[in-house]
Design an enzyme around this catalytic site. Structure first.
Site, mmCIF file in Angstrom:
data_model
loop_
_atom_site.group_PDB
_atom_site.id
_atom_site.type_symbol
_atom_site.label_atom_id
_atom_site.label_comp_id
_atom_site.label_asym_id
_atom_site.label_seq_id
_atom_site.Cartn_x
_atom_site.Cartn_y
_atom_site.Cartn_z
ATOM 1 N N GLN A 95 0.880 -1.177 0.000
ATOM 2 C CA GLN A 95 0.000 0.000 0.000
ATOM 3 C C GLN A 95 0.910 1.216 0.000
ATOM 4 O O GLN A 95 1.594 1.481 0.986
ATOM 5 C CB GLN A 95 -0.913 -0.014 1.226
ATOM 6 N N TYR A 150 -12.998 14.294 0.997
ATOM 7 C CA TYR A 150 -13.900 13.472 0.183
ATOM 8 C C TYR A 150 -15.230 14.179 -0.074
ATOM 9 O O TYR A 150 -15.628 14.402 -1.212
ATOM 10 C CB TYR A 150 -14.182 12.147 0.904
ATOM 11 N N GLU A 206 -9.540 13.264 -4.035
ATOM 12 C CA GLU A 206 -10.680 12.526 -3.479
ATOM 13 C C GLU A 206 -12.030 13.220 -3.677
ATOM 14 O O GLU A 206 -13.033 12.560 -3.924
ATOM 15 C CB GLU A 206 -10.441 12.218 -1.997
ATOM 16 N N PRO A 242 -6.332 -2.737 4.641
ATOM 17 C CA PRO A 242 -6.765 -1.652 5.529
ATOM 18 C C PRO A 242 -7.741 -0.657 4.906
ATOM 19 O O PRO A 242 -8.332 0.141 5.617
ATOM 20 C CB PRO A 242 -5.447 -0.947 5.896
ATOM 21 N N HIS A 284 -15.828 4.396 -7.474
ATOM 22 C CA HIS A 284 -14.893 5.365 -6.915
ATOM 23 C C HIS A 284 -13.476 5.109 -7.432
ATOM 24 O O HIS A 284 -12.815 6.018 -7.957
ATOM 25 C CB HIS A 284 -14.938 5.297 -5.385
ATOM 26 N N GLU A 285 -13.012 3.883 -7.296
ATOM 27 C CA GLU A 285 -11.632 3.599 -7.725
ATOM 28 C C GLU A 285 -11.492 3.765 -9.240
ATOM 29 O O GLU A 285 -10.459 4.222 -9.726
ATOM 30 C CB GLU A 285 -11.196 2.203 -7.272
ATOM 31 N N GLY A 333 -10.891 0.306 1.795
ATOM 32 C CA GLY A 333 -11.957 -0.259 0.980
ATOM 33 C C GLY A 333 -11.397 -0.577 -0.399
ATOM 34 O O GLY A 333 -11.538 -1.679 -0.919
ATOM 35 N N GLY A 334 -10.762 0.423 -0.953
ATOM 36 C CA GLY A 334 -10.160 0.227 -2.261
ATOM 37 C C GLY A 334 -8.967 1.140 -2.440
ATOM 38 O O GLY A 334 -8.848 2.160 -1.750
ATOM 39 N N MET A 335 -8.088 0.767 -3.351
ATOM 40 C CA MET A 335 -6.948 1.615 -3.697
ATOM 41 C C MET A 335 -6.810 1.600 -5.207
ATOM 42 O O MET A 335 -6.739 0.532 -5.823
ATOM 43 C CB MET A 335 -5.685 1.102 -2.992
ATOM 44 N N GLU A 336 -6.757 2.810 -5.762
ATOM 45 C CA GLU A 336 -6.861 2.989 -7.210
ATOM 46 C C GLU A 336 -5.567 2.689 -7.963
ATOM 47 O O GLU A 336 -5.191 3.457 -8.851
ATOM 48 C CB GLU A 336 -7.320 4.423 -7.482
#
Ligand code: BES
Ligand code: ZN
Length: 613
Positions: free
Chosen positions: A149, A395, A328, A276, A305-306, A278-281
Site C-alpha cells: 500500500q 472526500y 478525493e 486496511p 470510486h476507484e 476499501g479500495g486503492m486505485e
C-alpha cells in the site's frame, strides 16, 4: 464512508523531530527533484515469505540538471550498495537521520553527468507498506499473501525513490516469487500462474510513486470483458466475478462523462480481509477489500470510486498532500455521476446523502474540538502525517463543492468544463491554487457566475449554498426508526431484502445511538442485521449495540474484528468499545490483542494510538 470517526481521535500531531535539520523536507519528501528527478524505475525484486522481506535493486533513470547529489526517500530500508551508470561503478552514499513520519533521506554522490543510479536494498520486516499475511489469513489458506500500500507516503518503505506525487515515473519490474504463486502489479499483468515464479511487468504511462503496487498470492484471473476482469484467490473468484458484472457498464459510463479511459485495462484484485482500505486505485489494477462482496452488488460504488480515480488522481494528480481534496473530492463527485448513470438518480441520491451525514458529523466534530482549519479543503499538513488529511472533508466537502458548482452553471456546462480539465492536465499534477485559477478562467468568469470559491476551499465548515438532496425512501425508513424508538412494532412483513443496504444504514443511523437492547434483539430476530454478512450494515449495527449494551452481540463483534482489518470499520467499533464503560474498554483490549496480528500496519498503528497503546 471514510474515517469519519478518526477525526475526533486525531490529535494534532505537530512534528517536533529535529532530524529534518540536515536535509530539508518539502511536501513530505527529502528528494531534490528540481535538481535531479527519476523518470523511470526498473525494479529487480525477490520476494521472501520466510523472512518477510523483499530483496531488491531499484534502477533509476534520472533527469540530471547538473547536480552532484541525488536524494531519495527511504523508510527503514537496508541500503547495501549504490552503483552508477551502465557499468555499475560503486559510489558513496549516506543515510540521514530517521524521522518517524518521513523516514531517512538517502544521499547518493554522483557526477553532474550521471543519469543511471542503481540502489541495492532490502526491506525491513516491519515495512509499513507491506502486508505479509500468513496462509491462515487468506481466503484459500494454502499460500501466504503479500500486498503493498503506497499511498500516502509509504512507497519509500519498500522502494527507495523520490516519493512525492509531483514527480511522475514509468516503471518496469522483474519479480521472483515462490513457485505456485502469482505476482501482479499496477502494470501489465499475467493471467496465469507460471512454473518459474518469475514475472515481468511494465507500466508505460507515467504515474506518481504512490501508485506503484505489488501483490503476491495464490491468484486466478476471470475476465469480465475485453478490457476488464477480476483477480482473486480461487475460493472467492466466482463470487467476485458475479458481484462485479457491472464493471464494463461503469467504464462505459465514465468514458461517456469525461473522456477515454487511458490505462488500457481496468482489473480488480481482491485482497485478504486484512486490507486496511476499501479500495486503492492502483492503475490498471484496483486493489479491493473482500468486504464489498455483499452478494447483491449493493457496495459497488466503491468500484465506481476507484474507477473514477483513473481520471481524478491517476491522470490529474494533486501536487502535494495539502491538495488531497483534488484527488478525493473530484473522485467522490465522479463516482456519484457513474452511479447515477448505472443505477439511476434515486440510488445516487441515497449514496450522496450518506456522504452528507458523514460530512456533517465530521464538520461538527472538528468544530467542537476547536480544529476549525481541519475543515478547509486546502490543508496545511507540514510537519504532520499526510494521513491526517484523509477525512470526510477532502472526500465529501470536496464532492459537494463540485456539486454546488454544477448547480450554479448547469450540468452541461459543468461536464464540458470537467472534460476539458482532465484533458488539459492529463499526466500532470496540479496544486489547489492552479486549479482555482483554471476554474476562474474557464468556468466562473467565462459563464459570468458569482460563486464563493474561496469560502469553499479556504474557509471552514459547510457553505450555505451546499446542494440539498432529498430522498423519499430515506425519509420513510427514518420515520419508521423514530416510531420504533418510541414504542411502535416493526411491521410484521418487513424483510431485509425489501430495502437496500443504504436504506438500512439510514435506518440504523436514525436511532442516533439510542435503541434499547431489547428492541435491537427483536429487530435482529426479524431482519438479521447481526448475521447479515454485510460489512457496512454490521458495523453500524454493532456500534449501536455497543452503545446500548446489547451484549449478546459480543461474539459476533469479536469474530468480525478478528477477521476484517479495514480501518474504516475498526475505528468506530474500537472507539465505541473504548468509550462505553471501563468493562467494555477492557473487552476492547482483549479483543484487540487477539485481532492485532491479523491487521496491516496502517490499521494497527491507528488502533494502537486510539487505545493508548
Ligand atoms: N485513495 C484512496 C485510499 C487512500 C487514501 C489510501 C489516502 C491511503 C491514503 C481510495 O481511493 C479511497 O478513497 N478508498 C475509500 C473508498 C471510497 C469509496 C471512499 C476507502 O478505502 O474506504
Ligand atoms: Zn479515493
Amino acid at each position: 464512508m471514510m474515517i469519519s470517526f478518526s477525526c475526533a481521535e486525531k490529535e494534532k500531531a505537530i512534528h517536533t523531530d529535529e532530524s529534518t535539520s540536515t536535509y530539508a523536507a518539502n511536501n513530505h519528501s527529502y528528494s531534490n527533484i528540481h535538481e535531479i528527478n527519476s523518470t523511470h524505475i526498473h525494479l529487480d525484486l525477490d520476494v521472501d515469505f520466510e523472512t518477510k522481506t523483499i530483496q531488491g535493486v531499484a534502477r533509476h533513470t534520472m533527469n540530471n540538471k547538473g547536480t552532484n547529489k541525488a536524494i531519495f526517500d527511504t523508510k527503514r530500508l537496508d541500503i547495501q550498495k549504490v552503483t552508477l551508470g551502465v557499468d555499475e561503478i560503486e559510489t558513496t552514499f549516506s543515510l540521514g537521520e530517521y524521522d518517524s513520519i518521513l523516514g531517512s533521506p538517502l544521499v547518493v554522490d554522483i557526477s553532474e553527468e550521471d543519469t543511471l543510479i542503481h540502489i541495492y536494498y532490502s526491506t525491513h520486516s516491519e515495512s509499513e507498506a507491506l502486508g505479509w499475511m500468513d496462509a491462515s489469513l487468506t481466503h484459500d489458506k494454502k499460500y501466504p499473501f503479500l500486498y503493498t500500500q503506497g499511498e500516502a507516503i509509504l512507497t519509500r518503505s519498500w522502494i527507495p525513490n523520490q516519493d512525492l506525487p509531483e514527480n511522475r515515473i514509468t516503471y518496469s519490474a522483474n519479480v521472483q516469487v515462490p513457485v505456485g504463486m502469482m505476482a501482479v502489479m499496477s502494470a501489465t499483468n499475467p493471467t496465469e500462474t507460471n512454473d518459474t515464479g518469475k514475472y515481468s511487468f511494465t507500466m508505460k504511462q507515467p504515474v506518481p510513486s504512490y501508485l506503484i503496487a505489488l501483490a503476491v498470492g495464490e491468484l486466478e484471473f476471470a475476465p469480465l470483458d475485453h478490457m476488464s476482469g477480476v483477480y482473486a484467490e480461487p475460493d472467492i473468484l466466482e463470487a467476485a466475478k458475479q458481484e462485479l458484472q457491472s464493471i464494463p457498464q461503469m467504464i462505459h459510463s465514465a468514458e461517456e462523462l469525461y473522456g477515454a479511459y487511458l490505462w488500457e485495462r481496468f482489473d480488480v484484485l481482491f485482497l485478504p480481509y486484512s486490507f486496511p482500505f476499501g479500495g486503492m486505485e492502483n492503475p490498471r489494477l484496483t486493489f479491493a477489500t473482500p468486504t464489498i462482496l455483499a452478494g447483491d452488488g449493493s457496495l459497488l460504488s466503491l468500484i465506481a470510486h476507484e474507477l473514477a480515480h483513473s481520471w481524478s488522481g491517476n491522470l490529474v494528480t494533486m501536487a502535494n498532500w495539502d491538495d488531497f481534496w483534488l484527488n478525493e473530492g473530484f473522485t467522490v463527485y465522479f463516482e456519484n455521476r457513474i452511479m447515477e448513470k448505472v443505477e439511476g438518480k434515486e440510488i445516487a441520491d441515497m449514496l450522496m446523502l450518506i456522504n452528507y451525514q458523514e460530512l456533517e458529523w465530521t464538520v461538527n466534530n472538528f468544530m467542537n474540538l476547536g480544529f476549525e482549519e481541519e475543515t478547509h479543503l486546502k490543508l496545511d499538513l507540514e510537519g504532520r502525517d499526510p494521513d491526517d488529511g484523509m477525512t470526510d472533508i477532502a472526500y465529501n466537502k470536496g464532492a459537494f463543492f463540485l456539486m454546488a458548482l454544477e448547480e450554479a452553471v448547469g450540468r452541461e456546462v459543468f461536464d464540458e468544463f470537467l472534460l476539458n480539465y482532465f484533458n488539459t492536465h492529463k499526466f500532470q499534477s496540479i496544486t489547489t491554487e492552479n486549479f482555482v485559477k483554471y476554474l476562474n478562467e474557464h468556468l466562473i468568469e467565462k459563464n459570468n457566475v458569482n460563486f464563493n470559491v474561496d469560502e469553499w476551499i479556504y474557509g471552514p465548515g459547510i457553505p450555505s449554498n451546499i446542494t440539498k438532496i432529498e430522498s423519499p425512501r430515506f425519509a420513510e425508513i427514518q420515520e419508521l426508526a423514530i416510531e420504533i424508538q418510541q414504542g411502535a412494532k416493526l411491521p410484521k412483513d418487513l424483510k431485509r431484502e425489501d430495502k437496500i443496504t443504504q436504506e438500512w444504514i439510514a435506518f440504523i443511523r436514525a436511532f442516533q445511538g439510542n435503541l434499547s437492547a431489547d428492541k435491537m434483539r427483536k429487530i435482529d430476530e426479524q431482519l438479521h442485521f447481526r448475521d447479515s454478512d454485510n460489512s457496512e450494515i454490521m458495523t453500524e449495527w454493532f456500534v449501536l449495540g455497543i452503545k446500548n449494551e446489547y451484549t449478546e452481540l459480543r461474539p459476533d463483534i469479536e469474530a468480525f474484528l478478528t477477521k476484517v482489518g479495514r480501518r474504516k470499520f475498526l475505528e468506530p467499533l474500537y472507539a465505541a468499545m473504548r468509550d462505553q464503560s471501563e468493562e467494555s474498554r477492557e473487552w476492547a483490549l482483549k479483543v484487540y490483542q487477539k485481532a492485532r496480528p491479523n491487521y496491516h500496519a496502517i490499521s494497527y498503528l491507528t488502533i494502537d494510538k486510539m487505545l493508548g497503546l
